[in-house]
Motif scaffolding. Structure first.
Motif, mmCIF file in Angstrom:
data_model
loop_
_atom_site.group_PDB
_atom_site.id
_atom_site.type_symbol
_atom_site.label_atom_id
_atom_site.label_comp_id
_atom_site.label_asym_id
_atom_site.label_seq_id
_atom_site.Cartn_x
_atom_site.Cartn_y
_atom_site.Cartn_z
ATOM 1 N N ILE A 170 49.949 48.210 46.615
ATOM 2 C CA ILE A 170 50.880 46.890 46.830
ATOM 3 C C ILE A 170 50.255 45.523 46.136
ATOM 4 O O ILE A 170 50.849 45.011 45.183
ATOM 5 N N PRO A 171 49.021 45.231 46.674
ATOM 6 C CA PRO A 171 48.365 44.225 46.087
ATOM 7 C C PRO A 171 48.121 44.361 44.706
ATOM 8 O O PRO A 171 48.301 43.529 43.895
ATOM 9 N N TYR A 172 47.736 45.607 44.012
ATOM 10 C CA TYR A 172 47.478 45.869 42.816
ATOM 11 C C TYR A 172 48.670 45.535 41.975
ATOM 12 O O TYR A 172 48.811 44.912 41.178
ATOM 13 N N MET A 173 49.939 45.910 42.467
ATOM 14 C CA MET A 173 51.210 45.704 41.720
ATOM 15 C C MET A 173 51.569 44.317 41.683
ATOM 16 O O MET A 173 52.096 43.989 40.506
ATOM 17 N N MET A 174 51.315 43.450 42.804
ATOM 18 C CA MET A 174 51.559 42.276 42.655
ATOM 19 C C MET A 174 50.662 41.277 41.715
ATOM 20 O O MET A 174 50.987 40.506 41.172
ATOM 21 N N ALA A 175 49.186 41.714 41.777
ATOM 22 C CA ALA A 175 48.353 40.782 41.141
ATOM 23 C C ALA A 175 47.979 41.365 39.994
ATOM 24 O O ALA A 175 47.697 40.494 38.866
ATOM 25 N N ALA A 176 47.904 42.823 39.517
ATOM 26 C CA ALA A 176 47.330 43.039 38.095
ATOM 27 C C ALA A 176 48.096 42.286 36.951
ATOM 28 O O ALA A 176 47.512 42.080 36.057
ATOM 29 N N PRO A 177 49.248 42.109 36.925
ATOM 30 C CA PRO A 177 49.855 41.399 35.878
ATOM 31 C C PRO A 177 49.509 40.068 35.448
ATOM 32 O O PRO A 177 49.645 39.516 34.465
ATOM 33 N N VAL A 178 48.657 39.397 36.455
ATOM 34 C CA VAL A 178 48.197 38.019 36.406
ATOM 35 C C VAL A 178 46.671 38.175 36.314
ATOM 36 O O VAL A 178 46.026 37.556 35.560
ATOM 37 N N VAL A 179 46.027 38.936 37.297
ATOM 38 C CA VAL A 179 44.528 38.806 37.550
ATOM 39 C C VAL A 179 44.054 40.026 36.588
ATOM 40 O O VAL A 179 43.740 41.137 36.763
ATOM 41 N N ASN A 180 44.053 39.812 35.326
ATOM 42 C CA ASN A 180 43.605 40.703 34.354
ATOM 43 C C ASN A 180 43.151 39.851 33.172
ATOM 44 O O ASN A 180 43.747 38.827 32.953
ATOM 45 N N PRO A 181 42.205 40.327 32.310
ATOM 46 C CA PRO A 181 41.458 39.467 31.004
ATOM 47 C C PRO A 181 42.581 38.994 30.149
ATOM 48 O O PRO A 181 42.371 37.715 29.642
ATOM 49 N N VAL A 182 43.556 39.554 29.813
ATOM 50 C CA VAL A 182 44.580 39.243 28.736
ATOM 51 C C VAL A 182 45.384 38.166 29.357
ATOM 52 O O VAL A 182 45.479 37.328 28.610
ATOM 53 N N VAL A 183 45.963 38.064 30.351
ATOM 54 C CA VAL A 183 46.798 37.018 30.874
ATOM 55 C C VAL A 183 45.854 35.769 31.289
ATOM 56 O O VAL A 183 46.345 34.773 30.809
ATOM 57 N N LEU A 184 44.902 36.140 31.721
ATOM 58 C CA LEU A 184 43.883 34.886 31.971
ATOM 59 C C LEU A 184 43.559 34.293 30.657
ATOM 60 O O LEU A 184 43.361 33.000 30.764
ATOM 61 N N GLY A 185 43.319 35.031 29.615
ATOM 62 C CA GLY A 185 42.861 34.518 28.297
ATOM 63 C C GLY A 185 44.120 33.747 27.815
ATOM 64 O O GLY A 185 44.108 32.805 27.215
#
Length: 317
Positions: A89-104
């Motif tokens: 569940i934390p992965y589902m919530m966070a992965a769309p933002v906490v990833n290199p593509v989105v942070l960049g």
């Protein structure tokens, strides 16, 4: 009126075309996990402590980046592999933002402003962690909604495909002997599960896209102006807009940066809530998860992001 309907149809089509590849990618990743990754391998790399499990889920997106358009089928597969909800569940919530593509993309959209990037991540990982800890020691499949599919709603070929897919998920056996298959058999199994997942979830993506497009077409631009001058209303207004517009996390930073008259707190809230809760995700939550978990996935991020962004707004951010 005709122009608004045309705009609505165009926007709905654009959302579906933008999101469908990511949903397909998510279905493919979930199917690869189902067919190629043994359950014991997944469980072996997961920490035993609750804190370690939540942290693993939050930051797994750095290694397995997934847009919110495709995250739900991936997480459903992880849960069916007995990955603890405190990870999935934390992965589902966070992965769309906490990833290199989105942070960049966020850093680029806000001209190198690391503060905005940090605030966006903070407003995402706190509700993600809260949901993970709240689930405690819940069983992986206990958070999923177990209901049979009405085969009368499908054509004969689709009915057979989905029935076999659901039988596999809930232990009925799909006839795919994953362990004994050769390369060709595993490839067919991956395609089989990908198609079943995409068919199952694609209809809810279309529904969410139509609703989101309706908001975009019929909401007067003057309404946004009423919110910009009040920090608390600005935060709430842009959060509602993010939920309604359902923009993928790879692109939403550029939309947020365009709201020049809104405070930073409202822009960050826009970028935080959209990837966690929007009109294409809500139907998926209600379909995949049991009712209590689905409501928590909607309510907890909305309340948490609003409170944190409101505090930031009152403090002058």
């Amino acid at each position: 009126m005709i122009e608004s309907l045309v705009l609505m149809a165009t926007a709905a089509t654009a959302i579906v075309l933008e999101a469908a590849p990511f949903l397909l990618l998510g279905s493919l990743i979930g199917s690869l996990i189902e067919v190629l990754v043994p359950e014991r391998t997944l469980l072996r790399v997961i920490p035993r402590s609750g804190v370690g499990q939540v942290a693993t889920g939050i930051f797994a997106g750095m290694l397995l980046p997934t847009c919110e358009c495709g995250i739900v089928p991936v997480v459903r597969r992880l849960l069916l592999k007995n990955v603890p909800p405190r990870v999935a569940i934390p992965y589902m919530m966070a992965a769309p933002v906490v990833n290199p593509v989105v942070l960049g993309s966020t850093l680029f959209a806000f001209q190198g402003d690391l503060t905005v990037v940090g605030l966006r991540v903070l407003l995402v990982i706190i509700p993600a962690a809260a949901l993970g800890f709240a689930l405690g020691n819940a069983g992986p499949r206990s958070v999923l909604r177990q209901r049979p599919i009405d085969l009368k709603r499908f054509g004969e070929a689709e009915a057979e495909l989905v029935a076999s897919h659901d039988a596999h998920e809930w232990g009925g056996g799909c006839g795919c002997d994953h362990g004994a298959q050769g390369a060709g058999g595993k490839a067919r199994a991956v395609l089989f599960h990908t198609a079943a997942e995409f068919i199952s979830m694609g209809r809810f993506l279309v529904f969410g896209a139509v609703v989101a497009a309706g908001f975009k077409a019929f909401l007067p631009p003057s309404v946004l102006g009423l919110f910009a001058d009040n920090p608390l209303l600005a935060v709430g207004g842009l959060m509602l807009l993010a939920i309604a517009l359902s923009i993928c996390s790879e692109a939403d930073a550029f939309v947020a940066a365009s709201f020049a008259s809104f405070p930073v707190s409202a822009k960050v809230a826009f970028m935080a809530i959209g990837p966690m809760v929007d009109l294409k995700l809500i139907p998926l939550f209600l379909t995949v998860f049991n009712r209590r978990v689905a409501l928590a996935l909607i309510v907890v991020p909305v309340v948490t992001v609003y409170v944190m962004a409101a505090v930031l707004a009152v403090g002058g951010g």
